[in-house]
Design a protein around this motif. Structure first.
Motif, PDB file in Angstrom:
ATOM      1  N   ALA A  92     -12.358  -1.746  -8.555  1.00 43.20           N
ATOM      2  CA  ALA A  92     -11.166  -2.297  -8.386  1.00 43.20           C
ATOM      3  C   ALA A  92     -10.856  -2.938  -9.867  1.00 43.20           C
ATOM      4  CB  ALA A  92     -10.837  -3.314  -7.139  1.00 43.20           C
ATOM      5  N   SER A 130     -11.262  -8.479  -7.743  1.00 41.22           N
ATOM      6  CA  SER A 130     -11.234  -7.677  -6.721  1.00 41.22           C
ATOM      7  C   SER A 130     -12.632  -7.008  -6.320  1.00 41.22           C
ATOM      8  CB  SER A 130      -9.935  -6.490  -6.809  1.00 41.22           C
ATOM      9  OG  SER A 130      -9.125  -7.343  -7.227  1.00 41.22           O
ATOM     10  N   ASP A 164      -4.636   2.806   3.291  1.00 39.75           N
ATOM     11  CA  ASP A 164      -5.262   1.805   4.347  1.00 39.75           C
ATOM     12  C   ASP A 164      -5.358   2.555   5.740  1.00 39.75           C
ATOM     13  OD1 ASP A 164      -5.469  -0.016   2.439  1.00 39.75           O
ATOM     14  OD2 ASP A 164      -4.247  -1.412   3.335  1.00 39.75           O
ATOM     15  N   GLU A 166      -1.522  -4.301  -6.069  1.00 43.87           N
ATOM     16  CA  GLU A 166      -2.082  -5.421  -5.097  1.00 43.87           C
ATOM     17  C   GLU A 166      -3.469  -5.144  -4.694  1.00 43.87           C
ATOM     18  OE1 GLU A 166       0.142  -7.642  -3.782  1.00 43.87           O
ATOM     19  OE2 GLU A 166       1.761  -6.749  -4.842  1.00 43.87           O
ATOM     20  N   ARG A 167      -4.034  -4.305  -5.203  1.00 41.91           N
ATOM     21  CA  ARG A 167      -5.516  -4.046  -4.913  1.00 41.91           C
ATOM     22  C   ARG A 167      -6.409  -4.148  -6.033  1.00 41.91           C
ATOM     23  NH1 ARG A 167      -3.150  -3.674  -0.484  1.00 41.91           N
ATOM     24  NH2 ARG A 167      -3.627  -2.530   1.016  1.00 41.91           N
ATOM     25  N   ARG A 174      -1.471   0.733  -7.259  1.00 42.79           N
ATOM     26  CA  ARG A 174      -2.619   0.002  -6.332  1.00 42.79           C
ATOM     27  C   ARG A 174      -2.556  -1.473  -6.939  1.00 42.79           C
ATOM     28  NH1 ARG A 174      -6.222   4.658  -6.514  1.00 42.79           N
ATOM     29  NH2 ARG A 174      -5.969   5.848  -4.385  1.00 42.79           N
ATOM     30  N   ASP A 227       0.897  -1.066  -0.006  1.00 35.86           N
ATOM     31  CA  ASP A 227       0.138   0.107  -0.113  1.00 35.86           C
ATOM     32  C   ASP A 227       0.906   1.358   0.044  1.00 35.86           C
ATOM     33  OD1 ASP A 227      -2.153   1.938   0.353  1.00 35.86           O
ATOM     34  OD2 ASP A 227      -2.026   1.396   2.601  1.00 35.86           O
TER      35      ASP A 227
END
Ligand code: SF4
Length: 360
Positions: free
Chosen positions: A109, A128, A87, A122-123, A120, A82
């Motif tokens: 997402a 997602s 977060d 990882e998101r 982003r 992140d």
């Protein structure tokens, strides 16, 4: 060869290593390597951008942005899942409140394309998910309860992947909050799939009495095709203000001529150059980043060669959620005698002394 490849690419979006191999965008011998990367990070490339790629050129600046590279699986110890600290600043799911007057809502997402340098990464991806109706309602409640929020930024993922109906519902729900005056949509869609940026989508972004800003992400002048420029015109015709976002990317745009071409292409498309981002510390992206010193040197050249209208701000998102800082070169410093020393666009320094009226 190119025509044959293009006719095979045109109808469909590429989403797998097999797609990249079949369309000639990756060598067959790379299939296993690409599969390993695809297990971790999504692949997505639209026909509009795939058509711009020069086949057989691994250094092609469009291909580099979307065809996976094995270095994506090498993680620098300083990199973070992140990187900009969303977060830590997220009081309710999908909403980030980092600055008092702005809140960011991540509606979806998913994206039309998956940039290999995504901050982003990882998101975002096909599995997602979007904000549910209840989660979006909770985000709106939060905005409603914070009268200092003047601007709401809609992002993701790419919120323009939503249908015009869903976009219009989000627009109207946010615009109904009295203290929100500006809605800003972050998107790559005008370059990734310009045909999807219809007049209907453009209308869905607009709300009576509110200002709509669309931040268009592109990193190379070749992305701003006629179709992309037409998409920008449709957004403007319905009343949106357009600004740009780009990332400084090694091997794509880290030279002055390429950046100058990009910024001029934005202005010609009706898009005000806004941010040139220094690469974030996202996992597996070290091969994309330049040094800040190099970025500053490039900004010195841009300042000398471009008008203010075409010059973006060079920005760093401070890791950990501490917000953005402009990190461009300084044009003014304090001289030893207390007067200012100002640098002109040619790099020559001049002394400037404040001349203030009495009583100040
Ligand atoms: S469009 Fe934006 S969010 Fe989507 S992959 Fe590219 S950088 Fe990430």
């Amino acid at each position: 060869m190119k025509d044959r490849m293009n006719s095979r690419l045109r109808p469909r979006r590429l989403t797998s290593p097999q797609d990249l191999v079949e369309t000639g965008l990756a060598e067959p011998g790379r299939l296993a390597e690409l599969e390993a990367i695809a297990k971790r990070y999504a692949i997505g490339l639209t026909p509009a951008l795939a058509e711009l790629i020069q086949p057989g050129d691994p250094a092609d600046p469009i291909a580099r942005q979307f065809v996976p590279d094995p270095r994506e699986l090498i993680r620098d110890p300083a990199e973070r899942d992140d990187p900009i600290g969303d977060d830590a600043m997220s009081p309710v799911k999908g909403l980030v409140h980092r600055y008092p007057d702005r809140a960011l809502i991540k509606l979806v997402a998913v994206c039309a394309v998956y940039c290999r340098f995504c901050f982003r990464r990882e998101r975002v991806g096909p599995g997602s998910g979007s904000l549910s109706g209840a989660e979006f309602a909770a985000a709106l409640d939060y905005v409603r309860a914070h009268p200092a929020i003047w601007e709401v930024i809609l992002t993701g993922g790419d919120p323009l992947t939503l249908s015009p109906r869903r976009i219009a519902e989000a627009t109207q729900a946010i615009a109904a909050i009295e203290h929100v005056k500006v809605l800003r949509w972050h998107t790559r869609m005008p370059v990734a799939a310009p045909e999807r940026v219809t007049t209907g989508i453009a209308r869905a972004l607009i709300a009576e009495g509110r200002t709509t800003v669309v931040a268009v992400h592109a990193n190379h002048a070749r992305e701003l095709t006629q179709a992309a420029r037409d998409a920008c015109r449709r957004l403007m015709a319905e009343g949106a203000m357009l600004v740009s976002q780009s990332v400084l990317l090694k091997g794509v745009n880290d030279d002055a001529e390429t950046l100058i071409d990009l910024m001029r292409a934005f202005v010609e498309a009706g898009v005000k150059p806004y941010y040139l981002h220094h690469g974030d510390l996202a996992p597996g992206t070290a091969h994309w980043r330049t040094s800040i010193a190099k970025g500053q040197e490039l900004m010195r050249v841009l300042r000398a060669r471009l008008s203010g209208l075409a010059t973006p701000a060079y920005m760093l998102d401070i890791p950990g959620g501490h917000g953005k800082a402009p990190i461009g070169p300084q044009w003014i410093r304090q001289g030893e005698d207390g007067r200012h020393v100002v640098t002109d666009p040619r790099g020559i320094e001049h002394v400037y002394a404040d001349r203030l009226g009495s009583g100040e």
